[in-house]
Motif scaffolding. Structure first.
Motif, PDB file in Angstrom:
ATOM      1  N   PHE A   1       0.857  -1.185   0.000  1.00 15.48           N
ATOM      2  CA  PHE A   1       0.000   0.000   0.000  1.00 15.48           C
ATOM      3  C   PHE A   1       0.891   1.232   0.000  1.00 15.48           C
ATOM      4  CE2 PHE A   1       0.813  -1.290   4.317  1.00 15.48           C
ATOM      5  CZ  PHE A   1       1.186  -0.102   4.936  1.00 15.48           C
ATOM      6  N   PRO A   2       0.391   2.368  -0.463  1.00 21.45           N
ATOM      7  CA  PRO A   2       1.180   3.600  -0.460  1.00 21.45           C
ATOM      8  C   PRO A   2       1.388   4.091   0.972  1.00 21.45           C
ATOM      9  CG  PRO A   2      -0.694   3.759  -1.964  1.00 21.45           C
ATOM     10  CD  PRO A   2      -0.909   2.550  -1.113  1.00 21.45           C
ATOM     11  N   LYS A   3       2.638   4.353   1.325  1.00 21.76           N
ATOM     12  CA  LYS A   3       2.937   4.725   2.713  1.00 21.76           C
ATOM     13  C   LYS A   3       2.305   6.045   3.124  1.00 21.76           C
ATOM     14  CE  LYS A   3       7.341   7.058   1.847  1.00 21.76           C
ATOM     15  NZ  LYS A   3       8.783   7.022   2.047  1.00 21.76           N
ATOM     16  N   ASP A   4       2.015   6.920   2.159  1.00 18.79           N
ATOM     17  CA  ASP A   4       1.467   8.223   2.539  1.00 18.79           C
ATOM     18  C   ASP A   4      -0.017   8.166   2.918  1.00 18.79           C
ATOM     19  OD1 ASP A   4       0.592   7.737  -0.003  1.00 18.79           O
ATOM     20  OD2 ASP A   4       1.219   9.672  -0.839  1.00 18.79           O
ATOM     21  N   LEU A   5      -0.615   6.971   2.871  1.00 17.09           N
ATOM     22  CA  LEU A   5      -2.013   6.829   3.295  1.00 17.09           C
ATOM     23  C   LEU A   5      -2.119   6.392   4.743  1.00 17.09           C
ATOM     24  CD1 LEU A   5      -3.656   5.080   0.222  1.00 17.09           C
ATOM     25  CD2 LEU A   5      -3.380   7.505   0.706  1.00 17.09           C
ATOM     26  N   LEU A   6      -0.978   6.345   5.424  1.00 16.04           N
ATOM     27  CA  LEU A   6      -0.965   5.839   6.793  1.00 16.04           C
ATOM     28  C   LEU A   6      -0.519   6.907   7.774  1.00 16.04           C
ATOM     29  CD1 LEU A   6      -1.657   3.049   7.822  1.00 16.04           C
ATOM     30  CD2 LEU A   6       0.765   2.555   7.947  1.00 16.04           C
ATOM     31  N   GLU A   7      -1.273   7.030   8.839  1.00 16.56           N
ATOM     32  CA  GLU A   7      -0.898   7.908   9.944  1.00 16.56           C
ATOM     33  C   GLU A   7      -0.393   6.988  11.048  1.00 16.56           C
ATOM     34  OE1 GLU A   7      -3.691   9.871  13.199  1.00 16.56           O
ATOM     35  OE2 GLU A   7      -4.011  10.759  11.226  1.00 16.56           O
ATOM     36  N   ILE A   8       0.920   7.003  11.282  1.00 19.41           N
ATOM     37  CA  ILE A   8       1.516   6.086  12.266  1.00 19.41           C
ATOM     38  C   ILE A   8       1.089   6.496  13.665  1.00 19.41           C
ATOM     39  CG2 ILE A   8       3.691   5.207  13.239  1.00 19.41           C
ATOM     40  CD1 ILE A   8       3.108   4.358  10.329  1.00 19.41           C
ATOM     41  N   ASN A   9       0.565   5.522  14.422  1.00 25.68           N
ATOM     42  CA  ASN A   9       0.224   5.858  15.803  1.00 25.68           C
ATOM     43  C   ASN A   9       0.887   4.963  16.831  1.00 25.68           C
ATOM     44  OD1 ASN A   9      -1.441   3.625  15.388  1.00 25.68           O
ATOM     45  ND2 ASN A   9      -3.260   4.871  15.071  1.00 25.68           N
ATOM     46  N   HIS A  10       1.675   4.003  16.382  1.00 27.95           N
ATOM     47  CA  HIS A  10       2.446   3.209  17.339  1.00 27.95           C
ATOM     48  C   HIS A  10       3.623   2.537  16.647  1.00 27.95           C
ATOM     49  CE1 HIS A  10       2.875   1.234  21.244  1.00 27.95           C
ATOM     50  NE2 HIS A  10       3.364   0.231  20.548  1.00 27.95           N
ATOM     51  N   ASN A  11       4.829   2.731  17.186  1.00 29.59           N
ATOM     52  CA  ASN A  11       6.013   2.057  16.654  1.00 29.59           C
ATOM     53  C   ASN A  11       6.352   0.876  17.545  1.00 29.59           C
ATOM     54  OD1 ASN A  11       7.091   3.453  14.255  1.00 29.59           O
ATOM     55  ND2 ASN A  11       7.100   5.215  15.618  1.00 29.59           N
ATOM     56  N   TYR A  12       6.576  -0.281  16.948  1.00 29.32           N
ATOM     57  CA  TYR A  12       6.923  -1.483  17.704  1.00 29.32           C
ATOM     58  C   TYR A  12       8.409  -1.762  17.692  1.00 29.32           C
ATOM     59  CZ  TYR A  12       1.955  -2.527  17.603  1.00 29.32           C
ATOM     60  OH  TYR A  12       0.606  -2.468  17.747  1.00 29.32           O
ATOM     61  N   SER A  13       9.056  -1.461  16.568  1.00 32.12           N
ATOM     62  CA  SER A  13      10.466  -1.798  16.428  1.00 32.12           C
ATOM     63  C   SER A  13      11.253  -0.568  16.035  1.00 32.12           C
ATOM     64  CB  SER A  13      10.628  -2.889  15.362  1.00 32.12           C
ATOM     65  OG  SER A  13      11.993  -3.072  15.073  1.00 32.12           O
ATOM     66  N   ASN A  14      12.401  -0.377  16.661  1.00 28.82           N
ATOM     67  CA  ASN A  14      13.269   0.735  16.287  1.00 28.82           C
ATOM     68  C   ASN A  14      14.133   0.366  15.102  1.00 28.82           C
ATOM     69  OD1 ASN A  14      12.312   2.356  18.362  1.00 28.82           O
ATOM     70  ND2 ASN A  14      13.773   1.496  19.824  1.00 28.82           N
ATOM     71  N   GLU A  15      14.200  -0.938  14.821  1.00 32.30           N
ATOM     72  CA  GLU A  15      14.995  -1.403  13.696  1.00 32.30           C
ATOM     73  C   GLU A  15      14.153  -1.320  12.452  1.00 32.30           C
ATOM     74  OE1 GLU A  15      17.011  -5.277  13.560  1.00 32.30           O
ATOM     75  OE2 GLU A  15      17.180  -5.024  15.714  1.00 32.30           O
ATOM     76  N   GLU A  16      14.558  -0.512  11.510  1.00 30.55           N
ATOM     77  CA  GLU A  16      13.815  -0.433  10.266  1.00 30.55           C
ATOM     78  C   GLU A  16      14.293  -1.535   9.343  1.00 30.55           C
ATOM     79  OE1 GLU A  16      12.860   3.141   8.425  1.00 30.55           O
ATOM     80  OE2 GLU A  16      11.771   3.709  10.210  1.00 30.55           O
ATOM     81  N   LEU A  17      13.367  -2.339   8.876  1.00 26.21           N
ATOM     82  CA  LEU A  17      13.708  -3.414   7.960  1.00 26.21           C
ATOM     83  C   LEU A  17      13.405  -2.938   6.550  1.00 26.21           C
ATOM     84  CD1 LEU A  17      14.609  -6.317   7.512  1.00 26.21           C
ATOM     85  CD2 LEU A  17      12.234  -7.014   7.749  1.00 26.21           C
ATOM     86  N   GLU A  18      14.457  -2.640   5.814  1.00 29.30           N
ATOM     87  CA  GLU A  18      14.274  -2.167   4.447  1.00 29.30           C
ATOM     88  C   GLU A  18      14.720  -3.260   3.501  1.00 29.30           C
ATOM     89  OE1 GLU A  18      16.404   1.575   4.312  1.00 29.30           O
ATOM     90  OE2 GLU A  18      14.526   2.623   4.694  1.00 29.30           O
ATOM     91  N   LEU A  19      13.861  -3.578   2.558  1.00 28.17           N
ATOM     92  CA  LEU A  19      14.158  -4.651   1.618  1.00 28.17           C
ATOM     93  C   LEU A  19      14.372  -4.095   0.224  1.00 28.17           C
ATOM     94  CD1 LEU A  19      11.436  -7.268   2.609  1.00 28.17           C
ATOM     95  CD2 LEU A  19      13.812  -7.200   3.307  1.00 28.17           C
ATOM     96  N   PRO A  20      15.495  -4.428  -0.399  1.00 23.15           N
ATOM     97  CA  PRO A  20      15.663  -4.031  -1.798  1.00 23.15           C
ATOM     98  C   PRO A  20      14.645  -4.783  -2.645  1.00 23.15           C
ATOM     99  CG  PRO A  20      17.591  -5.237  -0.989  1.00 23.15           C
ATOM    100  CD  PRO A  20      16.622  -5.154   0.134  1.00 23.15           C
ATOM    101  N   THR A  21      14.111  -4.128  -3.641  1.00 21.48           N
ATOM    102  CA  THR A  21      13.100  -4.771  -4.471  1.00 21.48           C
ATOM    103  C   THR A  21      13.565  -4.868  -5.910  1.00 21.48           C
ATOM    104  OG1 THR A  21      12.051  -2.652  -4.897  1.00 21.48           O
ATOM    105  CG2 THR A  21      11.199  -3.933  -3.061  1.00 21.48           C
ATOM    106  N   ASP A  22      13.038  -5.848  -6.612  1.00 17.38           N
ATOM    107  CA  ASP A  22      13.246  -5.904  -8.057  1.00 17.38           C
ATOM    108  C   ASP A  22      11.930  -6.333  -8.691  1.00 17.38           C
ATOM    109  OD1 ASP A  22      13.102  -8.778  -8.116  1.00 17.38           O
ATOM    110  OD2 ASP A  22      15.169  -8.821  -7.408  1.00 17.38           O
TER     111      ASP A  22
END
Length: 82
Positions: free
Chosen positions: A54-75
């Motif tokens: 989903f497009p990330k700009d449609l989400l208003e974050i109201n709770h963070n669970y992890s401080n580690e951001e998991l970023e996945l390279p895509t192809d």
């Protein structure tokens, strides 16, 4: 899979195909992956029992669970419907 954060949908979203998750404004969305590369505007997560992108700009974050951001390279092969 690490649950990264939870947010609230800021408006209705209907994805263009089966790789996307649909939601209504106000629904809780759980985020598992933040994609990088060509798809920097997409996150992957779940709404109820449905999972997809989903497009990330449609989400208003109201709770963070992890401080580690998991970023996945895509192809291109990451975005195939079965």
């Amino acid at each position: 899979t690490v649950l990264m954060c939870r947010g609230k949908a800021t408006r209705d979203f209907e994805g263009p195909d089966c790789r996307f998750v649909n939601f209504k404004k106000g629904e809780a969305v759980y985020v598992y992956y933040k994609l990088i590369g060509k798809s920097t505007e997409l996150w992957a997560g779940s709404v109820g029992s449905d999972f997809g992108y989903f497009p990330k700009d449609l989400l208003e974050i109201n709770h963070n669970y992890s401080n580690e951001e998991l970023e996945l390279p895509t192809d291109e092969t990451d975005f195939v419907c079965f």
